[in-house]
Scaffold this motif. Sequence first.
Motif, PDB file in Angstrom:
ATOM      1  N   HIS A  39     109.706  26.765  31.504  1.00 39.76           N
ATOM      2  CA  HIS A  39     108.574  25.846  31.407  1.00 39.76           C
ATOM      3  C   HIS A  39     107.297  26.674  31.340  1.00 39.76           C
ATOM      4  N   HIS A 228     118.274  17.982  37.275  1.00 42.22           N
ATOM      5  CA  HIS A 228     117.340  18.895  37.929  1.00 42.22           C
ATOM      6  C   HIS A 228     117.920  19.314  39.267  1.00 42.22           C
ATOM      7  N   GLU A 262     115.559  21.728  34.948  1.00 39.31           N
ATOM      8  CA  GLU A 262     114.413  22.083  35.796  1.00 39.31           C
ATOM      9  C   GLU A 262     114.898  22.545  37.155  1.00 39.31           C
ATOM     10  N   TYR A 313     111.311  26.528  36.424  1.00 37.16           N
ATOM     11  CA  TYR A 313     110.021  25.881  36.622  1.00 37.16           C
ATOM     12  C   TYR A 313     109.264  26.666  37.694  1.00 37.16           C
TER      13      TYR A 313
END
Length: 428
Positions: A39, A228, A262, A313
Amino acid sequence: MRILAVAYIFLICNSGLAQQNIENPHSTRPIPDSYFGMHIRYGATTTNWPKPHFSTWRVITPETEWRGLEPIKGQWQFNNLDNAVYRANFRNMEVILTLGQTPKWASARPNEIVPNGPGASAEPRDLNDWENYIRTVALRYKGRIKYYELWNEPRFLEVDPYRPMAGFTGSARQMVEMGKIAKRVLSEVDPNAKLISPSADSGLHGIKRLNAWLAAGGGEVSDIIGYHIYTTPPETIPEVVAELRRTVNRFGLKNTEIWNTESGFLFESSDKKITPYGYEVFAEVLPQKTAAAYTSRSLILGAASGLDRFYWYSWDIPGMALTEGKGKDINQVGVAYLGTVRWLRGASLPRCGIEDKSIWICELIRGDLTARIVWNTGMERQWDIPPSWNALRIEALDGSATNAKQKSRVALDGMPILVISSQGAWGK
């Protein structure tokens, strides 16, 4: 030692020591470059573009979501997404674009107060507006965006009590209807594009959301399953992945890839004061050294569990970033991340597990080269490298190395080390 009651974990005895191994469905497959996703919050505009190469970029910012692209019906603002896609394509990076959040004008509950803005977490009032959004984006980026993620971190009314903090406040059934439209439009406009399921979060308790999506028929439109994995410590990742796989298999999707779209940790930053919030990884602000160890172990255990992709992330958001100054300088956590990528990329990971209660050993094979990643989840201890390994070099995540023949006993803590049993250089 906690024994995980899942089909993908098994126990064996080895030289009198209890050993817990993770079964890796991709144990003979080299870990591909595409496993390592990132990210980059300011990637569309920053001058501090990452010097390391990342294979794939998950684009999710307020500017690139539906509410940012079409803040007023029929008035489109593509500058940031255009820049992001151009930069990614220029660097041969694949793009995941996360779809949603609903503009207030299109929202079924326009006055619902949620963190992303009034009405953003609701389903569209008119699904024709949703279809027009998907079609407009797909036409503009045909051949340039390969993957579309249906939604970010939904809660579903079938399983969750109403939560105004949620990324989605409707039902799984409503989300499936939106998924059917998105899948149909993508198939018409860009048949090579793939649709990722809405990525629920976070640890084991979040799997009920994935289950609700699949029970409502979501598997029919999911080319890839997204999730996630925000869980701590990293050694809980295999349990989460095993339960994910059991859930997916139960709905007849055994061959569908599972992507962790994520993951990250909250840790100290020189850019701003970081305070804990929420639960799981957000309940504690880690020292950077601890976060560096956790980051490395997360990537290793994700690969060992058979995840197909792992998106970190993040690169440049203070408090979770691998850098300081929004991408300007790589920090201690970033060094650990990049070192782990160098260790893993292109290597197969046939075995990984616990030995002697707290020592984790993961074997790597790259061609005719052999190495083992080792760390200790207990108190720091002196540990003897097994003579049968024929170890030649011990490498740290920052690339520094010592001669294993001169130092066969090491102080082992939570920071992984690489014990290399061959003369050739390991990774680039």
